[in-house]
Motif scaffolding. Structure first.
Motif, PDB file in Angstrom:
ATOM      1  N   ASP A 173      36.354  40.526  48.070  1.00 19.11           N
ATOM      2  CA  ASP A 173      35.553  39.794  47.084  1.00 19.11           C
ATOM      3  C   ASP A 173      35.839  38.297  47.171  1.00 19.11           C
ATOM      4  OD1 ASP A 173      34.479  42.177  46.131  1.00 19.11           O
ATOM      5  OD2 ASP A 173      36.179  42.487  44.782  1.00 19.11           O
ATOM      6  N   MET A 195      38.708  39.423  33.870  1.00 21.13           N
ATOM      7  CA  MET A 195      38.282  39.901  35.178  1.00 21.13           C
ATOM      8  C   MET A 195      37.290  38.900  35.781  1.00 21.13           C
ATOM      9  SD  MET A 195      36.368  43.469  36.196  1.00 21.13           S
ATOM     10  CE  MET A 195      37.833  44.392  36.572  1.00 21.13           C
ATOM     11  N   GLN A 249      42.458  40.464  48.964  1.00 18.63           N
ATOM     12  CA  GLN A 249      41.686  41.248  47.999  1.00 18.63           C
ATOM     13  C   GLN A 249      42.509  41.536  46.745  1.00 18.63           C
ATOM     14  OE1 GLN A 249      38.733  41.804  47.552  1.00 18.63           O
ATOM     15  NE2 GLN A 249      38.434  43.675  46.357  1.00 18.63           N
ATOM     16  N   THR A 270      41.342  40.460  42.984  1.00 20.57           N
ATOM     17  CA  THR A 270      41.175  41.419  41.889  1.00 20.57           C
ATOM     18  C   THR A 270      42.254  41.301  40.819  1.00 20.57           C
ATOM     19  OG1 THR A 270      42.431  43.117  43.076  1.00 20.57           O
ATOM     20  CG2 THR A 270      40.045  43.070  43.420  1.00 20.57           C
TER      21      THR A 270
END
Length: 210
Positions: free
Chosen positions: A32, A1, A187, A191
């Protein structure tokens, strides 16, 4: 991650509404990413001011000042590498991208297109669709492979064409979809919900690798 935001560069040529949607999503914490750079081939384009307002570094250039596309792309590539850009996001960038950038960022360069590809690639996609009398059009986010809007498709969203619609009315709704869908796809990449290595290696319809 991932523990750090995804480092991206946005390429744009016009007013920058898609850039703004991405920047707004990032500032609101819905995305992010860190926008490391805006690249623009029109120094007076509206997107340049948007980037300055967002605190994003800007690299502008005039293609006519270079002897070839490859020359200015090598310059851009050096800057992208210095900034450790991981993903290139084309957002209304009206230049043909050559192998210099495509090869360096294969599987890590996105584009958004105002049609349901493979239908109506290229310029004037909305006008093409309406002239063909389609009942449904939409938006596609795809990887860039150096062809004409021909790279692997990552996401699509459809839009019904209503009686009495004009290019302007369809374009307005298309842009609203782009402004939602593009940040959502970015996004998902940030992720890991969309794995670009899987999309980039997906066999084409003729069974060959990209």
């Amino acid at each position: 991650m991932r523990t750090e935001p995804l480092r991206i560069a946005v390429f744009a040529s016009g007013s920058g509404s898609n850039f703004q949607a991405i920047a707004d999503a990032a500032m609101a914490g819905r995305l992010d990413v860190r926008i490391e750079l805006l690249v623009c081939d029109r120094p007076n384009a509206g997107v340049v001011e948007r980037a300055k307002q967002a605190g994003v570094p800007v690299h502008t250039f005039r293609p006519k000042d270079y002897d070839s596309r490859e020359t200015y792309e090598r310059e851009i590539l050096t800057i992208l590498q210095q900034k450790q850009v991981e993903l290139v996001v084309l957002a209304g960038y009206m230049r043909i991208v050559t192998k210099v950038l495509v090869d360096a960022y294969w599987g890590r360069m996105l584009n958004v297109h105002p049609s349901l590809l493979p239908s109506f690639p290229g310029l004037d996609a909305i006008g093409q669709a309406l002239r063909h009398g389609v009942k449904v059009t939409g938006v596609t986010v795809h990887l860039v492979d150096g062809g004409l809007d021909s790279g692997p498709i990552l996401a699509q969203r459809a839009l019904d064409v209503e009686p009495g619609d004009t290019e302007a009315s369809v374009a307005e709704r298309i842009h609203r979809i782009e402004h939602r869908l593009y940040p959502e796809v970015i996004q998902a990449i940030a992720t890991g919900s969309i794995r670009l290595e899987d999309a980039a290696n997906k066999p084409k319809e003729d069974g060959t690798a990209p």
